[in-house]
Design an enzyme around this catalytic site. Sequence first.
Site, mmCIF file in Angstrom:
data_model
loop_
_atom_site.group_PDB
_atom_site.id
_atom_site.type_symbol
_atom_site.label_atom_id
_atom_site.label_comp_id
_atom_site.label_asym_id
_atom_site.label_seq_id
_atom_site.Cartn_x
_atom_site.Cartn_y
_atom_site.Cartn_z
ATOM 1 C CG HIS A 130 -6.631 -12.562 -90.578
ATOM 2 N ND1 HIS A 130 -6.035 -11.665 -89.902
ATOM 3 C CD2 HIS A 130 -6.638 -13.776 -90.061
ATOM 4 C CE1 HIS A 130 -5.426 -12.345 -88.978
ATOM 5 N NE2 HIS A 130 -5.670 -13.659 -88.949
ATOM 6 C CD GLU A 131 -7.597 -17.163 -91.180
ATOM 7 O OE1 GLU A 131 -6.590 -17.753 -91.322
ATOM 8 O OE2 GLU A 131 -8.349 -17.065 -90.290
ATOM 9 C CG HIS A 134 -2.377 -16.146 -91.095
ATOM 10 N ND1 HIS A 134 -1.384 -15.495 -90.574
ATOM 11 C CD2 HIS A 134 -3.505 -16.172 -90.574
ATOM 12 C CE1 HIS A 134 -1.942 -14.990 -89.424
ATOM 13 N NE2 HIS A 134 -3.303 -15.290 -89.710
ATOM 14 C CG HIS A 140 -2.239 -13.128 -85.738
ATOM 15 N ND1 HIS A 140 -2.234 -14.210 -84.967
ATOM 16 C CD2 HIS A 140 -3.032 -13.131 -86.767
ATOM 17 C CE1 HIS A 140 -3.318 -14.913 -85.233
ATOM 18 N NE2 HIS A 140 -3.666 -14.381 -86.602
ATOM 19 C CB CYS A 141 -0.257 -6.999 -88.250
ATOM 20 S SG CYS A 141 0.234 -5.329 -88.573
ATOM 21 C CB CYS A 146 -3.118 -3.993 -90.187
ATOM 22 S SG CYS A 146 -2.366 -5.409 -91.414
ATOM 23 C CB CYS A 165 -0.608 -2.004 -91.852
ATOM 24 S SG CYS A 165 0.596 -3.290 -91.368
ATOM 25 C CB CYS A 168 1.010 -6.509 -93.730
ATOM 26 S SG CYS A 168 1.186 -6.808 -92.047
#
Length: 173
Positions: A130-131, A134, A140-141, A146, A165, A168
């Site tokens: 996640h990080e 970015h 953010h999705c 995701c 996903c 992304c």
Amino acid sequence: MRVDIVPVGDVPAHVKRQASSSLRSVYDCEVVVASEQDVPTAAYDEARSQYRAAEFIDTATRATSGDKTIAITPHDLFYRRRNYVFGLAYLDGRGCVVSTYRLQTSSDGGFSNRSSSDVFDDRVRKEVVHELGHTLGLEHCDNNRCAMNFSPTVREVDRKEENLCGSCQRTVF
């Protein structure tokens, strides 16, 4: 792309392995685990008994030369007025940070029939994906499966998957 993982404070070897494995799997990148950095003492907020997340990013990015840098720490982090954060990244930036402090199963009040170590490892894997996402320009999705879905609690972290996903993935690759 080379991603440097920078332990800030005492980060167990298995956490570094989980983070490395996940980043390689999802982003197909080279991962280097850098030497441990000292916790930035100036980042500590005595009134909150927590550390400012942004200073961990600064510490890690100064210590390495990778294309992207991810600090990992066992310390409790906050950012601005948020009570806590699992991590912080700057959109399209070079660095980010993940805290394992609130990813521990003892902190969530939830339940699972999986072992606490498996749940913790999954959370670490999801949050590093996640990080780093970015820093690659992903916001953010809305897809709650995701890895880029906003997850303010560990329950949301547990619901999402480690992978990006399709939307992304198309943005990054």
